[in-house]
Design an enzyme around this catalytic site. Structure first.
Site, mmCIF file in Angstrom:
data_model
loop_
_atom_site.group_PDB
_atom_site.id
_atom_site.type_symbol
_atom_site.label_atom_id
_atom_site.label_comp_id
_atom_site.label_asym_id
_atom_site.label_seq_id
_atom_site.Cartn_x
_atom_site.Cartn_y
_atom_site.Cartn_z
ATOM 1 N NE ARG A 71 -0.387 0.446 4.963
ATOM 2 C CZ ARG A 71 0.536 1.267 5.438
ATOM 3 N NH1 ARG A 71 0.935 2.312 4.721
ATOM 4 N NH2 ARG A 71 1.085 1.060 6.628
ATOM 5 C CB CYS A 173 1.141 8.644 8.926
ATOM 6 S SG CYS A 173 -0.123 7.348 8.857
#
Length: 229
Positions: A71, A173
């Site tokens: 991903r 992130c």
């Protein structure tokens, strides 16, 4: 609206569900099954996206497995109390814009949070769903997708009653761990995970233009014909 099936897998290991996604993607490319939404919780795991710096954002994994996947995005955490949604969707003419697709996923989460009295929105230039203002901004939901021959997989992870301490082992992130929050933490009350799951399924169907044809349980989803245990 296009039909899709919803697979509610309960709690399943990340590797099992990842393998099942790849199996479903291949079948969807052949149009051997309809669009499919997987909803699931995972045991504790960290996943690394395609960003080169993601490995360096794992600070101290400890006893939590780290898995590299295809991903987009950086490192994130999955665990109990977090709703994970993986839409396996064949994007048709007029839908083949992955930026718009991501915005649609964000919109579904924003609407879901609103159902429970929690204002949520986007952070300019960043992917995911946030809440709060100015210095109190917190991230509720992380996203990372992949797409093969216009069939999407991977998806979103919404922190509902998640143990936020696990985010301290990574830079989620690429951010500092204290940026992460959950629906329950922001509302400062207990939140029923099943109710949030139902709301998220409904909102994803609405924003993606998919109509639920039926729901399968964890047992039937991994039943006969599947390569998974």
């Amino acid at each position: 609206m296009q039909p899709w099936q919803v697979l509610d897998l309960g709690t399943r290991s990340y590797r099992d569900v990842w393998a099942h996604q790849l199996e479903l993607v291949e079948q969807r490319q052949r149009e051997a099954l309809p669009d499919t939404l997987i909803v699931v919780e995972h045991p504790h795991v960290f996943t690394l996206g395609r960003r080169r710096e993601s490995r360096g954002n794992v600070l101290a994994a400890g006893d939590v497995e780290v898995i590299e996947i295809e991903r987009g995005g950086d490192v994130t955490y999955h665990g109990p109390g977090q709703l994970v949604a993986y839409p396996i969707v064949l994007l048709r003419d007029g839908e083949r814009d992955l930026h718009k697709y991501l915005r649609n996923l964000e919109e579904a989460v924003i609407r879901t949070c609103a159902r429970f009295g929690l204002p949520a929105d986007r952070e300019p230039g960043k992917t995911g769903v946030w809440t709060g203002a100015d210095r109190t901004r917190k991230k509720l939901c992380s996203m990372g997708i992949a797409c093969r021959k216009w069939v999407t997989f991977h998806g979103l992870a919404l922190n509902v009653t998640t143990d936020l301490a696990y985010f301290q082992r990574i830079n989620p992130c690429g951010f500092e761990s204290n940026i992460m929050s959950s629906v329950a933490a922001q509302l400062d009350r207990d939140v029923d995970l099943a109710s949030v799951r139902a709301a998220l399924v409904a909102e994803l169907g609405d924003v993606l233009g998919r109509r639920q044809s039926h729901t399968e349980s964890s047992t039937s989803a991994f039943g006969a014909g599947s390569s998974l245990p």
